[in-house]
Design a protein around this motif. Structure first.
Motif, PDB file in Angstrom:
ATOM      1  N   UNK A   1       1.741   1.506   5.008  1.00  0.00           N
ATOM      2  CA  UNK A   1       0.768   1.571   6.091  1.00  0.00           C
ATOM      3  C   UNK A   1       1.362   0.944   7.350  1.00  0.00           C
ATOM      4  N   UNK A   2       1.196   1.617   8.490  1.00  0.00           N
ATOM      5  CA  UNK A   2       1.622   1.106   9.786  1.00  0.00           C
ATOM      6  C   UNK A   2       0.381   1.028  10.673  1.00  0.00           C
ATOM      7  N   UNK A   3       0.027  -0.152  11.144  1.00  0.00           N
ATOM      8  CA  UNK A   3      -1.174  -0.317  11.955  1.00  0.00           C
ATOM      9  C   UNK A   3      -0.811  -0.048  13.419  1.00  0.00           C
ATOM     10  N   UNK A   4      -0.723   1.215  13.747  1.00  0.00           N
ATOM     11  CA  UNK A   4      -0.278   1.664  15.060  1.00  0.00           C
ATOM     12  C   UNK A   4      -1.289   1.299  16.146  1.00  0.00           C
ATOM     13  N   UNK A   5      -2.575   1.423  15.863  1.00  0.00           N
ATOM     14  CA  UNK A   5      -3.583   1.158  16.892  1.00  0.00           C
ATOM     15  C   UNK A   5      -3.512  -0.287  17.380  1.00  0.00           C
ATOM     16  N   UNK A   6      -3.280  -1.253  16.502  1.00  0.00           N
ATOM     17  CA  UNK A   6      -3.129  -2.651  16.922  1.00  0.00           C
ATOM     18  C   UNK A   6      -1.939  -2.800  17.860  1.00  0.00           C
ATOM     19  N   UNK A   7      -0.837  -2.162  17.519  1.00  0.00           N
ATOM     20  CA  UNK A   7       0.372  -2.253  18.339  1.00  0.00           C
ATOM     21  C   UNK A   7       0.120  -1.662  19.726  1.00  0.00           C
ATOM     22  N   UNK A   8      -0.554  -0.518  19.801  1.00  0.00           N
ATOM     23  CA  UNK A   8      -0.833   0.138  21.090  1.00  0.00           C
ATOM     24  C   UNK A   8      -1.745  -0.741  21.950  1.00  0.00           C
TER      25      UNK A   8
ATOM     26  N   UNK B   1      -3.673   8.342  14.995  1.00  0.00           N
ATOM     27  CA  UNK B   1      -3.044   7.209  14.317  1.00  0.00           C
ATOM     28  C   UNK B   1      -3.326   7.195  12.821  1.00  0.00           C
ATOM     29  N   UNK B   2      -4.319   7.943  12.387  1.00  0.00           N
ATOM     30  CA  UNK B   2      -4.761   7.848  10.996  1.00  0.00           C
ATOM     31  C   UNK B   2      -3.667   8.222  10.001  1.00  0.00           C
ATOM     32  N   UNK B   3      -2.777   9.145  10.344  1.00  0.00           N
ATOM     33  CA  UNK B   3      -1.727   9.512   9.400  1.00  0.00           C
ATOM     34  C   UNK B   3      -0.760   8.365   9.147  1.00  0.00           C
ATOM     35  N   UNK B   4      -0.695   7.411  10.089  1.00  0.00           N
ATOM     36  CA  UNK B   4       0.171   6.245   9.921  1.00  0.00           C
ATOM     37  C   UNK B   4      -0.588   5.082   9.278  1.00  0.00           C
ATOM     38  N   UNK B   5      -1.874   4.979   9.622  1.00  0.00           N
ATOM     39  CA  UNK B   5      -2.659   3.855   9.127  1.00  0.00           C
ATOM     40  C   UNK B   5      -3.243   4.105   7.736  1.00  0.00           C
TER      41      UNK B   5
END
Length: 78
Positions: free
Chosen positions: A64-71, A53-57
């Motif tokens: 910045x896209x906080x993908x881990x929160x969404x998952x 996820x780091x490449x998005x966060x």
């Protein structure tokens, strides 16, 4: 932010091909991620069951896209 709805549908169909997967990292290569896949060459080059996820966060450029929160929200929604 730049991905067209067409490519989002392609990613969703790719996820559906992997029965039981809640989420996947789907790497698509194309010259125009915002365009119509019927008018541009594209290839799904990798599907990851444990994507980073780091490449998005923490992107070098872009929003910045906080993908881990969404998952986490998706996995524990009631």
């Amino acid at each position: 932010d730049l991905m067209s709805e067409w490519f989002k549908i392609i990613a969703q169909k790719t996820l559906q091909a992997f029965a039981g997967a809640s989420y996947l990292g789907i790497d698509i290569m194309t010259k125009d991620i915002g365009g119509d896949p019927e008018k541009s060459d594209y290839h799904i080059i990798e599907v990851n069951s444990n994507p980073s996820f780091s490449i998005h966060e923490l992107p070098y450029t872009g929003t910045k896209q906080v993908v881990s929160d969404w998952v986490v929200e998706m996995m524990f929604e009631t």
